[in-house]
Scaffold this active site. Structure first.
Site, mmCIF file in Angstrom:
data_model
loop_
_atom_site.group_PDB
_atom_site.id
_atom_site.type_symbol
_atom_site.label_atom_id
_atom_site.label_comp_id
_atom_site.label_asym_id
_atom_site.label_seq_id
_atom_site.Cartn_x
_atom_site.Cartn_y
_atom_site.Cartn_z
ATOM 1 N N SER A 171 16.922 20.040 -24.846
ATOM 2 C CA SER A 171 17.775 19.106 -25.561
ATOM 3 C C SER A 171 19.240 19.362 -25.260
ATOM 4 O O SER A 171 19.651 20.510 -25.064
ATOM 5 C CB SER A 171 17.543 19.221 -27.072
ATOM 6 N N ASN A 181 -6.899 -8.169 10.707
ATOM 7 C CA ASN A 181 -7.902 -8.285 9.660
ATOM 8 C C ASN A 181 -9.058 -7.306 9.790
ATOM 9 O O ASN A 181 -9.848 -7.172 8.852
ATOM 10 C CB ASN A 181 -8.433 -9.717 9.607
#
Length: 467
Positions: free
Chosen positions: A319, A143
């Site tokens: 594309s 912690n």
């Protein structure tokens, strides 16, 4: 030789790989949290910070007389090897884990302990000589170790992001200089506004980037308050007198960061507000960068049915069905990084809010969210600068033609021919599908030479009035 060794914890005995530097606690966590498939070792800055924190803590323990200097030296040497990246593959627990980061801290303790044992001439797992918890984790708790390491790691990553943003700012500034005399129409609400230069547009991108660098530098200062030495809840239980200050001094020296001991360690242990602040600034960077990417996509739209004001460098075929199509893939990826950062900010917000009483158990997800956001933004800035901005070209003829055709040009003429005349010119040009130049000359408001002189003076059109 055996392929495994047996280690023991509160749940009993467990076999772990004999050659692993991690041990039983890491093995339990590895089994418990098969969540993302991304181990903490992926986050180099976090492992670096853990190594530095463990080295500083051990140095302090030796300094205050709590730890044997021989053991301390081995732990410090092993910690610096962790810092340097020699054992990143041994940090195997998942980035998302329960336990407030305990599994991460245990992983670090075990790797450092087993490497220190080797340095002392012992075998892995011979913890009677040097123990992961009794010695490597002395005077510490997850912690205080974990949030301290997280703050240090975030500062490392912010430094990297700031460097990337400076690189991007430089690319925008170079284009600003290159396009300083290229006239174009500015737009508000996607409608023609008044003339400006393309250089001014790119100077704005540079300025927006520079402002966010300054905000990141500001928020770094908030990360410098650490709770190392607070142990479990900030009360400093099991930490010897003088340890917290000594650990902070050593960590400050090792990192080069102006770290200070938190004034109230109980508050500092439970309050994750600083991570919310950091995440907010990182989100600001992402939002503004995404807006810039939007502009680049819009300005380059076309090539014939869009704005077509600038050309982005072609990066790949756009594309699988439309031959010759090229897409703005670099700005698009920056947009997607920004979307992820915005989502990560919500994760940080909810995790900080979810803390209860003396600890926030959700710092591992805060860590992952911030690491992802900052590292991806860093990569995005370099990618945008090098694979897009540096190769942008301007369609100068089209830009000038658009200025000449734009009704918005009357705003620049208004101080010369008067507001009412300018309004009439705009209405006539729109009704007759004519240029402002044609109507102004037709109505005898200016001669051709006068109009061309005004339009040819870029500084007059794009800066303060000089009359």
């Amino acid at each position: 030789m055996s392929q495994t060794r047996v280690e023991h914890d509160l749940l009993g005995n467990l076999e772990v790989p004999a050659n692993a530097y991690w041990g039983v606690h890491t093995a339990r966590a590895k089994a418990n949290f098969p969540i993302t498939g991304v181990p903490i070792g992926h986050y180099r800055s976090l492992i670096r910070a853990l190594g530095l924190v463990k080295a500083a803590a051990t140095h302090a323990n030796v300094e205050v007389g709590a730890l044997d200097p021989i053991l301390g030296k081995a732990i410090i040497d092993a910690s610096h090897q962790v810092e340097a990246g020699k054992f990143d593959k041994e940090f195997v627990v998942d980035a998302i884990q329960g336990g407030a980061g305990t599994s991460t801290n245990m992983n670090a303790n075990e790797v450092i302990a087993n490497r220190a044992l080797e340095i002392l001439g012992h075998g892995k797992g011979e913890y009677e000589h040097l123990h992961p918890l009794n010695h490597v984790n002395m005077s510490q708790s997850t912690n205080d170790v974990y949030p301290t390491a997280l703050k240090v790691a975030i500062m490392f990553e912010i430094d990297n992001l700031m460097a990337a943003m400076r690189h991007l700012e430089k690319a925008f500034s170079a284009k600003s200089n290159e396009f300083s005399k290229v006239i174009k129409m500015g737009r508000t609400q996607l409608q023609d506004a008044v003339p400006m230069t393309l250089g001014q547009e790119f100077a704005t991108f540079a300025r927006m980037t520079r402002e966010d660098i300054e905000r990141l530098d500001d928020v770094k200062k908030l990360l410098c308050e650490i709770n190392l030495g607070g142990t479990a809840i900030g009360t400093q239980l099991n930490a010897p007198a003088g340890y917290a200050a000594a650990a902070c001094v050593e960590l400050r020296k090792l990192t080069g960061m102006p770290l200070v001991v938190a004034e109230d360690m109980v508050e500092a242990t439970q309050d994750a507000g600083v991570f919310v602040m950091v995440s907010g600034v990182v989100k600001r960077v992402a939002v503004k960068l995404s807006k810039t990417a939007n502009d680049l996509r819009l300005l380059s739209s076309g090539p014939r049915a869009g704005f077509g004001e600038i050309n982005l460098p072609p990066m790949q075929a756009g594309s699988s069905i439309m031959p010759g199509k090229v897409n703005p893939v670099i700005p698009e990826v920056v947009n997607q990084i920004a979307f992820a950062v915005i989502g990560n900010d919500m994760t940080v917000t909810m995790a900080a809010e979810g803390g209860q009483l003396q600890l926030n158990a959700f710092e591992p997800i805060i860590c992952r969210a911030l690491m992802m956001s900052i590292t991806q933004l860093t990569a995005g800035c370099y990618t945008l600068a090098d694979r897009c901005v540096s190769g942008i070209t301007a369609n100068e003829d089209k830009l000038r033609h658009d200025v000449e055709r734009s009704i918005g040009l009357v705003t620049a003429l208004s101080p010369i021919i008067g507001y009412e005349n300018a309004t009439a010119v705009a209405q006539a040009a729109q009704a007759q599908d004519a240029t402002v130049r044609q109507i102004v000359i037709q109505q005898g408001l200016l001669t051709e030479a006068q109009f061309d002189a005004i339009l040819g003076d870029v500084d007059r059109l794009t800066g303060p009035a000089t009359f």
